[in-house]
Enzyme design. Structure first.
Site, short mmCIF file in Angstrom:
data_model
loop_
_atom_site.label_atom_id
_atom_site.label_comp_id
_atom_site.label_asym_id
_atom_site.label_seq_id
_atom_site.Cartn_x
_atom_site.Cartn_y
_atom_site.Cartn_z
N ALA A 18 0.84 -1.19 0.00
CA ALA A 18 0.00 0.00 0.00
C ALA A 18 0.88 1.24 0.00
O ALA A 18 1.91 1.28 0.69
CB ALA A 18 -0.92 0.00 1.23
N ARG A 19 0.49 2.23 -0.78
CA ARG A 19 1.16 3.53 -0.85
C ARG A 19 2.62 3.44 -1.33
O ARG A 19 3.41 4.34 -1.09
CB ARG A 19 1.14 4.24 0.51
N GLY A 21 3.58 3.31 -4.52
CA GLY A 21 3.75 3.97 -5.81
C GLY A 21 3.38 3.09 -6.98
O GLY A 21 3.59 3.44 -8.14
N HIS A 59 -6.73 9.58 -7.12
CA HIS A 59 -6.31 8.80 -8.28
C HIS A 59 -6.85 9.43 -9.57
O HIS A 59 -6.12 9.53 -10.56
CB HIS A 59 -6.82 7.36 -8.16
N ARG A 60 -8.10 9.84 -9.55
CA ARG A 60 -8.72 10.41 -10.76
C ARG A 60 -8.00 11.68 -11.20
O ARG A 60 -7.72 11.88 -12.38
CB ARG A 60 -10.21 10.70 -10.52
#
Length: 194
Positions: A18-19, A21, A59-60
């Protein structure tokens, strides 16, 4: 694996914690294809969960505006089958997709996973899949956690066996496991003859 129908397309697996990249690296790879990118979001939208909405929005906003987004919480195999060149599908993420199907019994899950792997190999387009590595921690103390970890781990391993490239992203650094590693020959996929 039969690549004779679409020899130029590729399957890429990007995995990591997680996190780490991993989504950013997958987005970089998708951009580098120069193809029309379709972002396949497996998350379900829950307007009552503001933290989840913030993650989705982050994210978008990072993605190019011209990328198309499809919400596909369940029917991932059908999405692979329907894609047409010169598209590149970026699936983010397999972990969320597996979680969406956690209530399926083992036989149903095995059929769904088999269909996904089959459609992935038969797809006419580049497909980049983002997957979480969940097995580096302690064994979950509850049955659904163990089931999730085992199903996702098995699926990632099977996709890794058929992928053209496998990347591990840790601490913001990318490792190309295809160049640095050696594939195991005894994966479930190999034993099934695929």
């Amino acid at each position: 694996m039969n690549r004779s129908r679409f020899p130029s397309r590729q399957i890429i697996l990007v995995t990591g914690a997680a996190r780490s990249g991993k989504s950013e690296w997958a987005e970089t790879l998708a951009t580098q294809t120069g193809k029309s990118v379709v972002y396949v979001a497996t998350a379900t939208i829950d307007p009552s969960d503001s933290q989840w909405q913030a993650r989705i929005e982050k994210h978008r906003l990072r993605r190019p505006a011209e990328w198309q987004t499809l919400q596909v919480p369940i029917e991932l195999a059908a999405t692979f089958e329907a894609a047409t060149p010169p598209q590149c599908l970026l699936v983010d993420s397999l972990g969320t997709w597996v979680a969406n199907l956690l209530d399926r019994d083992e036989t149903t899950w095995e059929n769904i996973a088999f269909e996904l792997l089959d459609r992935l190999q038969q797809a006419a387009v580049d497909i980049i899949l983002v997957a979480e590595e969940t097995g580096w921690g302690v064994v979950p103390a509850y049955p659904s956690g163990r089931l999730f970890r085992d199903r996702l781990g098995d699926l990632v391993r099977q996709i890794g066996a058929i992928a053209d490239s496998v990347y591990l992203v840790v601490g913001g650094h990318v490792l190309n496991l295809t160049l640095l590693g050696k594939p195991l020959k005894n994966s479930k996929l190999s034993s099934q003859g695929n």
